[in-house]
Design an enzyme around this catalytic site. Sequence first.
Site, PDB file in Angstrom:
ATOM      1  N   CYS A   2       4.437   6.376  13.078  1.00 33.70           N
ATOM      2  CA  CYS A   2       5.508   6.041  14.244  1.00 33.70           C
ATOM      3  C   CYS A   2       4.928   4.797  14.820  1.00 33.70           C
ATOM      4  CB  CYS A   2       5.311   6.823  15.373  1.00 33.70           C
ATOM      5  SG  CYS A   2       5.925   8.627  14.780  1.00 33.70           S
ATOM      6  N   ARG A  27       5.351   2.077   9.452  1.00 31.93           N
ATOM      7  CA  ARG A  27       4.695   3.036  10.057  1.00 31.93           C
ATOM      8  C   ARG A  27       5.328   4.200  10.040  1.00 31.93           C
ATOM      9  NH1 ARG A  27       0.385   1.055  13.276  1.00 31.93           N
ATOM     10  NH2 ARG A  27       0.385   3.075  14.178  1.00 31.93           N
ATOM     11  N   TRP A  71       8.195   8.770  12.211  1.00 33.91           N
ATOM     12  CA  TRP A  71       7.792   9.446  11.081  1.00 33.91           C
ATOM     13  C   TRP A  71       7.437  10.998  11.537  1.00 33.91           C
ATOM     14  CZ3 TRP A  71       3.491  12.286   9.544  1.00 33.91           C
ATOM     15  CH2 TRP A  71       3.574  12.828   8.018  1.00 33.91           C
ATOM     16  N   ASN A  97       3.181   8.124  20.063  1.00 39.14           N
ATOM     17  CA  ASN A  97       2.782   8.120  18.641  1.00 39.14           C
ATOM     18  C   ASN A  97       1.506   9.081  18.423  1.00 39.14           C
ATOM     19  OD1 ASN A  97       1.749   7.386  16.241  1.00 39.14           O
ATOM     20  ND2 ASN A  97       1.073   5.396  16.703  1.00 39.14           N
ATOM     21  N   GLY A  98       1.614  10.075  17.673  1.00 37.41           N
ATOM     22  CA  GLY A  98       0.425  11.021  17.722  1.00 37.41           C
ATOM     23  C   GLY A  98       1.108  12.548  17.521  1.00 37.41           C
ATOM     24  N   GLU A 466      -6.461   7.465  -9.059  1.00 35.01           N
ATOM     25  CA  GLU A 466      -5.691   6.725  -8.236  1.00 35.01           C
ATOM     26  C   GLU A 466      -4.334   6.228  -9.012  1.00 35.01           C
ATOM     27  OE1 GLU A 466      -5.241   5.365  -5.608  1.00 35.01           O
ATOM     28  OE2 GLU A 466      -3.895   3.399  -6.161  1.00 35.01           O
ATOM     29  N   LYS A 470      -0.794   6.700  -7.472  1.00 40.86           N
ATOM     30  CA  LYS A 470       0.300   5.575  -7.503  1.00 40.86           C
ATOM     31  C   LYS A 470       1.565   6.009  -7.987  1.00 40.86           C
ATOM     32  CE  LYS A 470      -1.004   3.724  -5.708  1.00 40.86           C
ATOM     33  NZ  LYS A 470      -1.338   3.493  -4.374  1.00 40.86           N
ATOM     34  N   GLU A 473       3.616   8.750  -6.030  1.00 46.45           N
ATOM     35  CA  GLU A 473       3.937   8.119  -4.569  1.00 46.45           C
ATOM     36  C   GLU A 473       5.377   7.520  -4.733  1.00 46.45           C
ATOM     37  OE1 GLU A 473       0.510   5.632  -3.425  1.00 46.45           O
ATOM     38  OE2 GLU A 473       1.051   6.629  -1.371  1.00 46.45           O
ATOM     39  N   HIS A 489     -11.877  22.889 -19.698  1.00 49.19           N
ATOM     40  CA  HIS A 489     -12.301  23.969 -18.783  1.00 49.19           C
ATOM     41  C   HIS A 489     -11.068  24.409 -17.764  1.00 49.19           C
ATOM     42  CE1 HIS A 489     -16.346  23.037 -19.501  1.00 49.19           C
ATOM     43  NE2 HIS A 489     -16.149  21.807 -19.411  1.00 49.19           N
ATOM     44  N   LYS A 584       3.070   3.498   5.824  1.00 51.28           N
ATOM     45  CA  LYS A 584       1.955   2.698   5.335  1.00 51.28           C
ATOM     46  C   LYS A 584       0.655   3.093   6.016  1.00 51.28           C
ATOM     47  CE  LYS A 584       0.637  -0.877   3.200  1.00 51.28           C
ATOM     48  NZ  LYS A 584       0.274  -0.814   1.716  1.00 51.28           N
TER      49      LYS A 584
HETATM   50  O1  M6R Z   1      -4.748   2.195   5.573  1.00 48.11           O
HETATM   51  P1  M6R Z   1      -5.874   3.005   4.736  1.00 48.11           P
HETATM   52  O2  M6R Z   1      -6.336   2.274   3.555  1.00 48.11           O
HETATM   53  O3  M6R Z   1      -6.651   3.718   5.571  1.00 48.11           O
HETATM   54  O4  M6R Z   1      -4.695   4.019   4.311  1.00 48.11           O
HETATM   55  C1  M6R Z   1      -5.117   5.139   3.607  1.00 48.11           C
HETATM   56  C2  M6R Z   1      -4.150   5.949   3.007  1.00 48.11           C
HETATM   57  O5  M6R Z   1      -3.216   6.631   3.845  1.00 48.11           O
HETATM   58  C3  M6R Z   1      -3.384   4.924   1.759  1.00 48.11           C
HETATM   59  O6  M6R Z   1      -4.127   4.679   1.090  1.00 48.11           O
HETATM   60  C4  M6R Z   1      -2.343   5.692   1.134  1.00 48.11           C
HETATM   61  O7  M6R Z   1      -2.975   6.784   0.280  1.00 48.11           O
HETATM   62  C5  M6R Z   1      -1.276   4.857   0.432  1.00 48.11           C
HETATM   63  N1  M6R Z   1       0.028   5.438   0.526  1.00 48.11           N
HETATM   64  C6  M6R Z   1      -1.583   4.687  -0.824  1.00 48.11           C
HETATM   65  O8  M6R Z   1      -0.821   4.061  -1.768  1.00 48.11           O
END
Ligand code: M6R
Length: 589
Positions: A2, A27, A71, A97-98, A466, A470, A473, A489, A584
């Site tokens: 947010c 955000r 959000w 926001n929260g 990772e 990626k 997402e 396993h 983000k």
């Molecule tokens: O701002 P930050 O690096 O602390 O954010 C952490 C995660 O929220 C962030 O890396 C998230 O996983 C992204 N969407 C990754 O692409």
Amino acid sequence: MCGIFGYMGKSNAPYIIHQGLKRLEYRGYDSWGISTIEKGNIVTTKDTGHIPESIKLKTNPTTVGIGHTRWATHGGVTITNAHPHYSTDRSFVLAQNGIVENYTELKAYLEKLGYIFDTQVDTEVIVKLVEHELKTTKTLREALIKAFKQLEGRNTVILLDSKSGQILAIRNGSPLILGVKEKDIYLASDPLAFNQYCRDIVEINNGEMIEIKDGKYKLFDIKKDKYINRKPREEKLLEIDIDKEKYEHYMIKEIVEQQHTILKATEYTQKQLQPFIKRLKETENIYTIGAGTAGFSADQIAYYLRKIGKKNAISIKSYETESYLENISPNDTVIAISQSGETADTLEAVEILKERGVYIASIINMPGSTLSRLSNSYFMSNAGSEICVASTKVFTSQISFGYLLSKTLVGEYTDAKRELRTISNNLEDFFSKKTFKQIENISKVLKEKEHFFVLGKGQNFHIAQEGALKIKEISYKHFEGFAAGELKHGVIALIEEGTPVLSIVSNDKNVKDLISATQEVKARGALTIGIGDKQDTDCFDYFIEVAKSNDLKAISNVIPFQLISYYLAKELGNNIDKPRNLAKSVTVK
Ligand code: M6R
């Protein structure tokens, strides 16, 4: 998550707020709302979805207002649930926001008192609580403070009052910053929202209230019950690089930028690193923490600190620090990793550890962020603005810095710098039309599949995780990253005819294990894709040869995953830079 924005000044508030919200959209982009005061009444425009490039507001030019980009946490994505929310008599609106963690109890209490709720959002509880407190207090600011003190969780609220024409806001946890330029006053969750207009900022700490009236601001400590005199200071803020240049999306631009950003992240001289290296040498244990992609960065950096730096380094996910807290002592060092420096899970862990006297260093990309202010020392990733929600260039910047740190610990700073330059040069060749075409073609094949497995080992284990994150997402396909050793396993039970398995193979001592694992899944009908250094084997149906590197293979190997993510999402017609359900900066728990 947010974004909050407030403005009072000489310019057209609806326009300034709209521009600010566009800059805060990273955000959260489920819905948005703008409220301004017109002829003594509050006029609000709200909608669901992304904030349009230009909007037809219900309001005329006016000089004060607030805005919010949402959000969703409590309640679906609807216009009714979008902020700001009106008080019953429509004299004020409030945005938040929260998360109000004691929302259920507060709502039950207010319902018992006869308050009727129109939305599903926790924000409405705050509005009704303020109304309730107003019955026994003299001013709205007093009522807001009393209501705010009853909220549990990390909450920041902003209120616009039509009777007094003022903006009130209180911060606890979720970020809030004030910008001042003569008679223009800006309030936002992130200074990026107003840094095109002003550079002078006033930090607002947890438990502080800001009151904006008649072109002036006042800061009030709600715990100590007194006004604070804090002058604005000029902050070197990150410029938003909104130019996509020749690229169709920010994501692909940011992927290609990595050949330069890994060098920018590691521009530190030995002299600059020296104090922290001394600390690391003397420290008993190093704990790295982060969440999401930054969590995998934390894993990879801990790996380098153990393997290269010969230190006892343990990586913990920010949201799982609880069981470690008792054992982390002031003799240890914590390295918190975060692009935004505003991730609630990471900040909460850092706040607790700091209180216990633990030294906090951080690796961040956003200057002036909360994490930078909480840390004893910090290192900037210097990757420039990363606009795509999925992190790419900041991830490789973070691990490049972790690598430099680890090599410097054992006196190999120059060697590390040489390796970084090598990989940067080789990336330039890797980002060719040929590579893009190959990955685009593989993505066309993958598009038809639903479940995917990624195998890695040693330096590539966290890259498998990772890489899978990626692709999930942006493509919304089910990718899972595993340690290759885990396969036999249990995971192998999921392999059937045509299941895609992506193996990360580097010319290191694990290569044979990876090839055996690939042979085993191939024998069970898997579609096999190799990513890494060229191999003399026929076990792969497809092979993506990566940019050459010596011991920084993590960087070369993660980039094809970023590209698969991009091309797959493109094939599927997904919103690449703003994927569904994500934001983000994750400022709520
Ligand atoms: O701002 P930050 O690096 O602390 O954010 C952490 C995660 O929220 C962030 O890396 C998230 O996983 C992204 N969407 C990754 O692409």
